[in-house]
Design an enzyme around this catalytic site. Structure first.
Site, short mmCIF file in Angstrom:
data_model
loop_
_atom_site.label_atom_id
_atom_site.label_comp_id
_atom_site.label_asym_id
_atom_site.label_seq_id
_atom_site.Cartn_x
_atom_site.Cartn_y
_atom_site.Cartn_z
N LYS B 184 38.53 50.58 38.86
CA LYS B 184 38.59 49.30 39.57
C LYS B 184 39.85 49.29 40.41
O LYS B 184 40.83 49.98 40.09
CB LYS B 184 38.59 48.12 38.61
CG LYS B 184 39.90 47.99 37.85
CD LYS B 184 40.13 46.59 37.34
CE LYS B 184 40.30 45.61 38.45
NZ LYS B 184 41.70 45.45 38.90
N THR B 195 45.54 45.45 39.95
CA THR B 195 45.69 46.51 38.97
C THR B 195 44.66 47.59 39.23
O THR B 195 43.52 47.29 39.51
CB THR B 195 45.49 45.97 37.55
OG1 THR B 195 46.59 45.16 37.21
CG2 THR B 195 45.38 47.10 36.54
N ASN B 408 45.04 36.93 49.68
CA ASN B 408 46.24 36.87 48.85
C ASN B 408 47.13 35.67 49.14
O ASN B 408 48.09 35.44 48.40
CB ASN B 408 47.05 38.16 49.04
CG ASN B 408 46.32 39.33 48.45
OD1 ASN B 408 46.00 39.32 47.27
ND2 ASN B 408 46.01 40.31 49.27
N SER B 413 45.12 26.77 44.19
CA SER B 413 44.82 25.41 43.75
C SER B 413 44.46 25.31 42.28
O SER B 413 43.53 25.90 41.81
CB SER B 413 43.72 24.76 44.58
OG SER B 413 42.45 25.23 44.21
#
Lengths: 413, 413
Positions: B184, B195, B408, B413
């Site tokens: 991933k 990550t 990014n 919120s």
């Protein structure tokens, strides 16, 4: 020059007094821009002491090479700066262009070519046609005047949205000294410009070696503590000239940088350099927020600065600032990747006065609302304490916005 | 998962055969996401040899600490991966969460806690409620199956726009070996995830020390040659497991990485690691272009890699790519700022097959049109020759777009 002025621009500009011993003129040579000035000539009627610091790039521009060669002579009579073309990565053509400019300036002012200093900012890799402005230097010398600092600052702009000027006064041995400076930043409208240039002039009488020591020490916590996008230009140039005109008022010439009489001058110079550097960061491309990042408790001042710059250059920290997002996890990330000693479980982080993390985890009293309120400010102070030692550093940067990508990514044609 | 799939996504996905000795299951524990799986359990019914490389961050996540502690034991029976929360910078709570997960996994699988490996990806600084998935590991173990690689790859995604899988075969001493891997990437929708995780499993019978040597050597030209935004995660984890099931076919156990029988396996493993790494770069946030940057003629391979990464991490190079702008001056800038030996006047630069600069200046035959045509491609090869030595390196990155800033920077919120 961009159409819209940075929201972080100064609300007002200082009056810039003349500095005895230096005259300036600008011209519109049409190097790249139309309807604006793009050449600056500074003239020192008597030889001025000179100091300089330059880009650390392994691919420096031709003017940087030229200045480095002349600097050991220690005196300046003329400075020629052009915007619109960086004369960088231009091979033998670039060297020929600096030679032609120096020859023309020397003839115009009546000095030796090794008393001339040059700087160029703009396109990289495009040959610079120096004949465009070399021919006008004689006329510029005739009209050059001391009350011309704002116009000088405007002529060296590329995509800066406002001119950057600063002035300070100090005393050396009871004699009043003036220090004026101008700077341009790493803004780009045509997407191939990026250079920091700054020229500072004082009427103090200071020997070249002492002047260089003052400048080399002063650049660390000012221009070298400021970053817009981590990309170091081929052309960065900061020069400091001392005309010595204050000798007429009885200022005794300063020979070494450790002379106690320099205390006030050093302080005023460092303050001016810091002011100009921050003005450059505030005019970073697309900037809407200013970040002042202070790292304390590091193993050394150098380690603190490395960590502070890791935070300041992190795209994730800078986009979070643009989004007014109190995303302190990205500060942790940037501390962790810096490579300097850090103990996760001693880390503490503040946004403004709001402590968001302590002892290696989120602050027990963490308030998203309080942290977010700080992020809504135009000026955002960030502090990181490492809890390891006495090292500290402060750096300045701006946020990373879609406008930055637009300015630098929208196709140039 | 993002709503729209990266334009650089693979056109098709490979069939992923089962690898003897490993079973997998996924679950939807609702850690952060709804309507999707977010926990992966990998089970090795017999102890598998294990190797791992982890983030160099000084502020590693709790699971990284946990894995590092277990790695010297050399064998694995279970791997638990969750997405939605990184369990990083979570202090004692983080350690408690890894302990609970390991205890639950050990009970579920019937092994020792030091045979369990953990990885988490998602929010930094938010305590992870491991009880959410610890309770389901027993059921997951019962349903785990070998034909589950695509589902496994999906469960560990954060803001990846597509799952990343790869498979290779090789022979060791005439016995057919399979290597499967999932990964991933550093995508983020909620703006606090970043990550790289990758898990690779083979049925080869290879001792832990040999496996670690293979992995440590393999990561350099693959995952460690790939960058999206230069921001190193607290949680990067790459693990390689060897179940040893091929011993049943007569594969003689490999004890050292220099065993000549490993030649084909090493090549297949390295190819798989490179494939997965490139898939991660192609799914970088907001990516529309893939850059393959090759530096040749450097003083050393290490110097070449430093320069290649300086180019790959330059915001100005990456925004130029986004704008399809053949702005080779920014390549010069990035070479110059890298700090490694470079001689401006020996530099040559190519976009694809189009040489744009040579001998320290613009190529005499430079064609803006030819260079721009390369920039319009989805895959852009960039080559820099320094003309100094034999050092070379290739790295991969994506462009920097407004969409990256939006992903990014838009407020969470």
């Amino acid at each position: 020059m961009s159409a819209s002025i940075s929201p972080l621009a100064p609300k007002s500009y200082p009056d810039m007094p003349a500095v005895r011993g230096v005259r300036m003129a600008t011209a519109a040579a049409g190097i790249k821009y139309t309807n604006r000035t793009d050449v600056l000539l500074m003239v020192f009627d008597k030889p001025a002491a000179v100091a300089g610091v330059f880009t650390k790039s392994k691919c420096p521009s031709a003017p940087v090479d030229f200045c480095r060669t002349n600097l050991p002579h220690g005196v300046a009579r003329a400075v020629v700066v052009n915007s619109g073309n960086a004369n960088a990565f231009t091979g033998m053509k670039g060297k020929a262009a600096t030679a032609l400019t120096a020859k023309s300036a020397a003839e115009a002012v009546g000095c030796s070519e090794n008393e001339v200093y040059l700087a160029s900012t703009g396109v990289i890799g495009e040959p610079l046609d120096a004949s465009k402005f070399a021919g006008v230097l004689g006329d510029m010398n005739k009209t050059a005047t001391g009350d011309f600092w704002h116009e000088a600052a405007k002529a060296i702009m590329t995509t800066d949205t406002y001119p950057k000027v600063a002035t300070r006064t100090a005393e050396i041995g009871g004699v009043k000294i003036t220090i004026n400076g101008i700077a341009k930043g790493a803004g780009m409208i045509a997407p191939d410009m990026a250079t920091m240039l700054s020229f500072v002039v004082t009427d103090a009488d200071i020997a070249p070696a002492a002047l260089q020591a003052l400048l080399s020490a002063g650049v660390g916590p000012s221009f070298n503590s400021m970053t817009v996008d981590s990309d170091t230009s081929t052309s960065d140039t900061l020069m400091l000239f001392a005309t010595g005109a204050a000798a007429a008022d009885g200022q005794k010439r300063i020979e070494t940088a450790d002379d106690p009489a320099l205390e006030g001058f050093r302080s005023a110079l460092n303050d001016l350099l810091k002011n100009l550097a921050i003005q450059v960061a505030r005019d970073g491309e697309g900037a809407t927020k200013m970040l002042e990042i202070t790292v304390t408790g590091a193993e050394s001042d150098a380690a603190a600065k490395t960590i502070a710059l890791s935070i300041a250059n992190s795209p994730l920290v800078k986009t979070a600032a643009a989004g007014e997002d109190a995303n302190w996890g990205r500060i942790v990330m940037a501390v962790g990747k810096a490579g300097e000693a850090a103990d996760r479980d001693r880390l503490a982080i503040w946004f403004g006065d709001v402590r968001v993390a302590v002892n290696g985890e989120r602050d027990p009293g963490y308030s998203e609302e309080a942290a977010s309120n700080v992020m809504k400010q135009q000026d955002i102070p960030v502090r990181v304490d490492l809890g390891l030692g006495e090292g500290r550093a402060t750096v300045w940067t701006c946020d990373l916005t879609k406008e930055y990508v637009a300015i630098n990514g929208d196709y140039r044609s």
